[in-house]
Design an enzyme around this catalytic site. Structure first.
Site, short mmCIF file in Angstrom:
data_model
loop_
_atom_site.label_atom_id
_atom_site.label_comp_id
_atom_site.label_asym_id
_atom_site.label_seq_id
_atom_site.Cartn_x
_atom_site.Cartn_y
_atom_site.Cartn_z
N SER A 343 82.94 26.82 -3.12
CA SER A 343 83.00 28.18 -2.58
C SER A 343 82.65 29.20 -3.66
CB SER A 343 84.41 28.44 -2.04
OG SER A 343 85.34 28.41 -3.10
N TYR A 344 82.65 30.45 -3.29
CA TYR A 344 82.27 31.54 -4.19
C TYR A 344 83.11 31.50 -5.47
CZ TYR A 344 80.66 36.18 -5.45
OH TYR A 344 80.08 37.22 -6.08
#
Length: 680
Positions: A343-344
């Site tokens: 994820s980010y």
DNA sequence: GCAAGGTC
């Protein structure tokens, strides 16, 4: 009312990944993806959506790449000798779209023409709010009606789960102008102060160094509200090490052998600096001859699983466990993110939303890798909801794996960072480790000594999180409360306090985090900036594990922040508080081979030079940056205006600037002293 | 040749 009907909506996200995810959630399968001219990353997604507010609409979803606007001085101030640097405090500033961003602006402007609504999907943080107003300013050029009230709205979302996104789409809110203004003041102040101080510093100190060394090696000498305090931390620790005076202490050691096990008891007073006192206490022990067991207590204990992973924590762990500096860890994490494996990677959030389907993410990790079996075990009943930290940036979830990837597809560094992210995530979804702790205390000649033993009963998360150590100690022999024995050995020992180590990268990051220097996305940059400016150098730590006990900085978070930065003036931002309460894996030995930061002579000269000018506010300490943070908060809460904050801060720095000019010899003297080795 | 903040 003419044109009140809405049938076309333009949505703009802060980054392509959000645009794509949101488009897919809203479109339900029917999306047209189009490239835009002049940029390979940004796409336009076209689809139909039935908004609760406006009914059925044709939607174009696109994005920017962070900030859309740049800010710089008018052309007439660009040359370094075009004006006195202090004129930059009031020189006019232009806002413009930089060349590389022009295709994005053109795209938004063109798309805005046919739309009745501009729907902003930037991150829900201060910068995101500001980027939203930047997007609006560009869109309005293509379609002036979008500046009317209610025509530009924004989505409120904190993750990209489908239900959450759909809900956000149904409930548009207004852009927060106050937050955007806070960012505008930050941008203006950093530019004016950074540029004026940097030019002044470079123009007055660089020639000295070039002349003395007879070459042009000395580059720009910059000042920035983040880089200077970062340098300050390194220098402060360096001076503490250099000025350290060892002190002799004395202690009493007691050992007793029972059931063929040698047990070392620790003196409750640890050690004292007065030899005579220790002699007297030691003699009392010898006189007493026997010791009596005062406490035998066995109770359950546990070692908590780690918190969900934030950027700061990833960087610290990278230095500690993977031997990668923070800039490298972020570079690798960025690659993993762009390939869709994690994820980010820029988040301050250490809590998972309750409605996130974590089991589904665990499931993906059962497909392979050394952790597959462990992941399967979680699904077979071992799963436990992750702990929640106290930080939530309302823009991103904690860093976690989003897909399974065969590690052989990754480069070596990618695979190590990926493995860490996966193991950390699985650890978060496991149970705490459990054990049993036995504590035995004895009274010997009026003095208390004690020893502890640990038995690990259930390893749980430790089985997957190989970075933490928690092992059973040697088993203790059986003692009974009230039991009396004559210790096998009792002796008085002498030792010396030893200096703290030079600052390591995890420590530096912890200090920056606790003092609000930089953001999760920029901390690594500030660190590499002060290396690039040749204010500091790094080298591998050569000494062995640390052993003195006045060095709490070897542990994590707050503890590291308190002695240097705290100075009794509050303990940093809320997000720093959540972490590090119980030092996790940072055993002392773990620091071996880690990089440590040493200031160069220039670095020391700059800090000393400014310190010796005797201002009540120090440029090399974090307080000014903290003050800026408070002022931005005041703007967000409507207690101050942007103009007020910019004005008062500029006046504050103008004052410092003038006095720096008056006392330039102090700075020059420090440079001569440290860089040229001359006496003051 | 300057800052710090987004993101690729």
């Amino acid at each position: 009312m003419p044109n009140s009907r809405v049938n076309r909506v333009l949505c703009v996200a802060e980054k392509p990944s959000i645009a794509k995810a949101v488009a897919n959630h809203l479109a339900g399968g029917q999306v047209n993806t189009r490239n835009i001219r002049g940029n390979p990353y940004v796409k336009n997604y076209e689809f139909q959506y039935n908004f609760q507010t406006w009914g059925a609409c044709t939607v174009t979803m696109t994005s920017v790449l962070g900030h859309l606007l740049s800010h710089d001085f008018d052309a007439r101030y660009k040359g370094w000798k075009s004006c006195d640097p202090s004129q930059l405090f009031e020189a006019s500033i232009e806002d413009f779209v930089e060349e590389s961003k022009q295709p994005l602006a053109d795209n938004i402007q063109a798309q805005a023409r046919n739309c009745q609504i501009l729907y902003i999907w930037t991150d829900c943080d201060r910068e995101g709010e500001n980027i939203g107003t930047e997007i609006r300013s560009v869109a309005v050029k293509g379609n002036p009606s979008l500046s009317q009230p209610g025509k530009t709205v924004r989505a409120r979302f904190s993750n990209i789960e489908r239900a959450h996104i759909v809900n956000a789409a149904r409930n548009p809110i207004a852009l927060d102008e106050a937050q955007s203004n806070a960012v505008q003041s930050r941008i203006e102040l950093d530019l004016r102060i950074g540029a004026s101080f940097t030019r002044n510093l470079t123009l007055s100190v660089q020639p000295m160094l070039r002349q003395h060394f007879g070459n042009d090696d000395q580059g720009v000498i910059s000042y920035g509200s983040c880089q200077f305090p970062t340098l300050g931390f390194v220098v402060e620790r360096y001076l503490r090490v250099r000025n350290f005076v060892p002190e002799t202490f004395w202690t009493i050691k007691v050992m007793h052998e029972k059931d063929r096990i040698k047990v070392n008891f620790r003196w409750a007073r640890n050690h004292l600096f007065d030899r005579m006192v220790v002699v007297i206490l030691f003699e009392r022990c010898l006189t007493a001859k026997t010791a009596r067991v005062t406490k035998v207590q066995t109770k359950p204990t546990s070692k908590w699983k780690p918190l969900p992973l934030t950027t700061v924590e990833l960087q610290k762990c990278g230095s500690r466990f993977l031997r990668m500096d923070s800039a490298r860890v972020m570079q690798v994490a960025e690659q993993l993110y762009q390939k869709g494996w994690i994820s980010y990677p820029r988040t301050e959030t250490d809590q998972f939303d309750r409605d996130m389907d974590l089991r589904a993410l665990v499931q993906k990790q059962t497909q392979g890798g050394d952790w597959a079996q462990f992941a399967q075990g979680l699904l077979n009943g071992g799963f436990s909801q992750p702990r929640s930290g106290h930080n939530n940036d309302k823009a991103h979830p904690p860093i976690h794996p989003v897909n399974f990837v065969n590690p052989t597809q990754l480069t070596q560094d990618e695979s190590r960072v990926h493995e860490f992210v996966v193991r950390r995530f699985l650890a978060c979804c496991s149970e705490d480790a459990r054990g049993s702790k036995t504590e035995i205390s004895i009274l010997y000649g009026g003095e208390t000594f004690s020893t502890t033993g640990l038995t690990v009963l259930e390893r749980n998360y430790l089985d997957v999180y190989k970075y933490d150590r928690w092992t059973s100690s040697q088993e203790l022999p059986r003692f009974q409360e009230g039991e009396v024995f004559e210790p096998t050995e009792a002796l008085m020992d002498e030792g010396k306090t030893s200096p703290p180590g030079y600052l390591t990268e995890p420590e530096l990051i912890a200090l920056m985090d606790a003092n609000g220097i930089g953001t999760d996305a920029t901390m690594a940059e500030h660190i590499s900036k002060i290396k690039e400016r040749q204010y500091v150098e790094t080298r591998a730590r050569v000494r062995g594990a640390r052993q003195d006990d006045d060095d709490e900085a070897a542990s994590d978070g707050e503890a590291a922040a308190a002695p240097e930065a705290g100075r009794g003036r509050g303990r940093g931002r809320a997000r720093a508080r959540a972490r590090g309460g119980r030092g996790s894996a940072e055993g002392r030995g773990a620091t071996n081979g880690m990089q440590e930061f040493i200031p160069t002579t220039l670095g020391v000269a700059l800090v000393e030079g400014y310190e010796n000018m005797g201002f009540e506010i120090s440029l090399t300490k974090p307080f000014l940056r903290k003050e800026m943070e408070l002022k931005m908060k005041a703007i967000c809460e409507g207690r101050k205006s942007k103009a007020e904050v910019v004005h008062e801060t500029i006046e504050q720095y103008r004052d410092v600037y003038i006095r720096t000019q008056q006392r330039l010899d102090t700075l020059r003297a420090a440079v001569r002293k440290y860089c040229f080795g001359e006496n003051a």
